[in-house]
Scaffold this active site. Sequence first.
Site, PDB file in Angstrom:
ATOM      1  N   ASN A 121     -75.415 -35.525  15.143  1.00 42.60           N
ATOM      2  CA  ASN A 121     -76.225 -35.118  13.995  1.00 42.60           C
ATOM      3  C   ASN A 121     -76.609 -36.318  13.124  1.00 42.60           C
ATOM      4  OD1 ASN A 121     -76.455 -32.420  14.599  1.00 42.60           O
ATOM      5  ND2 ASN A 121     -74.472 -31.935  13.679  1.00 42.60           N
ATOM      6  N   SER A 437     -85.337 -19.149   1.575  1.00 46.21           N
ATOM      7  CA  SER A 437     -84.863 -19.698   0.298  1.00 46.21           C
ATOM      8  C   SER A 437     -86.037 -19.938  -0.644  1.00 46.21           C
ATOM      9  CB  SER A 437     -84.101 -20.997   0.534  1.00 46.21           C
ATOM     10  OG  SER A 437     -84.896 -21.916   1.226  1.00 46.21           O
ATOM     11  N   HIS A 698     -91.973 -29.869   3.365  1.00 48.03           N
ATOM     12  CA  HIS A 698     -91.306 -31.141   3.068  1.00 48.03           C
ATOM     13  C   HIS A 698     -92.099 -31.963   2.063  1.00 48.03           C
ATOM     14  CE1 HIS A 698     -89.960 -29.979   7.140  1.00 48.03           C
ATOM     15  NE2 HIS A 698     -88.789 -30.283   6.635  1.00 48.03           N
TER      16      HIS A 698
END
Length: 756
Positions: A121, A437, A698
């Site tokens: 990751n 969200s 983004h």
Amino acid sequence: MVTTHNLGFPRIGAKRELKFALEDYWAGRQTGQELTATAEDLRRQNWHQQTGIDLSPVGDFSLYDQVLDMSVTLGNLPERVASQAGSQTDAYFRAARGRGADDNACCATAAGEMTKWFDTNYHYIVPEFSADTEFELNPERLLTQLAEARAQGVNAKPVIIGPVTYLWLGKTSDNSNRLDLLERLLPAYARLLETLADAGAEWVQIDEPALVTDLDANWRYAFNLAYHQLKSNRPKLLLATYFGELRSNLQLACELPVAGIHLDAVSAPQEVSRVADWLPTHKVLSLGVINGRNVWKADLNTLLDWLEPLHAKLGERLWLAPSCSLLHVPVDLTREDELDEEIHAWLAFAVQKLDELQVLARALNEGCNSVTQALADNQQAIDSRRTSYRVINPQVRAAVAGLQASLGNRQSPYPHRIALQQQALKLPTFPTTTIGSFPQTREIRQARLQFRKGELTDQAYQEQMQSEIARCIRVQEDLGLDVLVHGEPERNDMVEYFGEQLDGFAFTRFGWVQSYGSRCVKPPILFGDIQRPDAMTVDWIRYAQSLTDKPVKGMLTGPVTILNWSFVRDDQPRKDSCLQLALAIREEVQDLEKAGVNIIQIDEAALREGLPLRRADWEQYLEWAINSFRIAANGVQDATQIHTHMCYSEFNDIIEAIARMDADVITIETSRSDMELLDAFKDFEYPNDIGPGVYDIHSPNVPAQKQITTLMKLAAERIPAERLWVNPDCGLKTRNWEEVTPALEAMVAAARELRA
Ligand code: GLN
Ligand code: ZN
């Protein structure tokens, strides 16, 4: 004597000192000198913590990324960055992070592309090449760190990325073949190695993890060419491979003219004896026996039983190390004062892993009697974990053992289901929705923090979150969205939130691991069989639904994503842990359905991330991963609509698996690819509904209505309009309300225009 060494140490700092220093520097709160001083300090601490091992890494420390560092060392920063005025440090950070335009709209610079470091990751900055790329050695950073280390009495082993892996990691902008650059690149490496030897390095660790991937003949030839050209006795080269098995590259790796080779003995244990047999007798064999990617204590007694005959055979030629750089684990377990005592005893972070290495080396060098106590303590911890009732839950085991694949089937095929769902939901064409969200404002984060610290009562916290949910619902109704969400104010993180409510997860206070640059993640530790004691999301969604007549989506994280973003168990296959998670999420899905929630979204943001490095292993992974999702999602009535969400833009090679999930609706990231990524869905004749993201969350830019309609028309050229949804690329939690409201306004207006 067995030699111990380390491939790399976490650089972010036990207290994330580097993160805070970087962010202060970027914000202008700290000078370059202060940042340099912090970095120097961290290196000193890091070497100090590695005192007990024979050879310590140097040059593994990076202000941002080790691949970007290598680009600097080779004089290969992109032209757009290198040509601007300013210090070297500024150029470095421009390459890493880009730069916005100043007031005169001048000097905007695109950041380097970031991508996953193999199957970890961690994300690195992709080197950029073209047919004209020239290399120019710039060894300053390495020489400075080497001089520092030597001045501190460190037995230093510089660490660099090898030439073939360096090219492998990069991309060309002009369709040229990056392997053609190898001959131009090698002289720079030759000079670098000589320079390091002159500066006192006896050994250099040269990382070539590309050797654990599928390589074609050209890449294999490149390895031969490179190492025959770099062949030298000074410095000695330790060629490091990690993250996987060498497989058909094993012989190649063994025969390269280097002084030693490092093998990841945790992910390729079955290759160790073959390499020990193959390796010419003048070469060192370094075995990475301590897992550098997970947080569990090693089973030292079992390891010793395995190592003793190897030691007898190899003698001095045997070196021991962690499997890979310790970059991928947290720094120091001793700071975890709030962790449950029993679980604490099972863990080892970077510092503790180096202690384990020393116990192994002493046992081999001086006999087990020299470390009796340490071995006994280790045995006790291993036994306690193996037998703990907190790890093994017979009920869960039985449930997984009794799993039938048919559990993952919906009652009816999609065409039948979607008709029933349409009847119930009565949505317009081009229905609008969001990914889950809404802005995580400072007030929300503060309330969560206060609640955790006990400064806010349960009731006060509930009320505040409810008022956030109410606000979200009101805004969405005003905007005229068709399928609403509650906004996820109560969630710190999409994995942690669920981990905290499931039995079988533990959480650290300081277990930070670098993800990229100054960004860190604190993965939950999955230690035991997974069980869901209570419903996790039902009350919040029920509350949200009580405020509106529009449908509110239930919002869950899927089993594969929870697994891939956690430290996982090493005592059972990942598949088994994933199935346990699937059953827990399935219960939640069914509870939501019982509570009257008609649409349930199960996010699988990290499904693609879990793909194995080797193509041959993909199908096996996809088999259990998709099966887990199906078990989690598909135990519902036909009229209940299942959504899933994935935020990446590569589906070509896994589209068949995506279709097997059989979600009624999938929302994906597409806005930056001009909908071209839908070609994969079109060519496959993907049968179910799709919500291609229509704007990039983004960026703070607010999309224009026209932009969105244009994109949706492009989408409709590929997917029949009646199966299209309109939604952003991903969740909105990192944006603020001033950006979100007009963006969604444009989105809803675009959908209305399309309907007309
Ligand atoms: N539902 C999540 C959100 O909106 C999805 C996040 C993600 O895909 N990374 O935040
Ligand atoms: Zn997403």
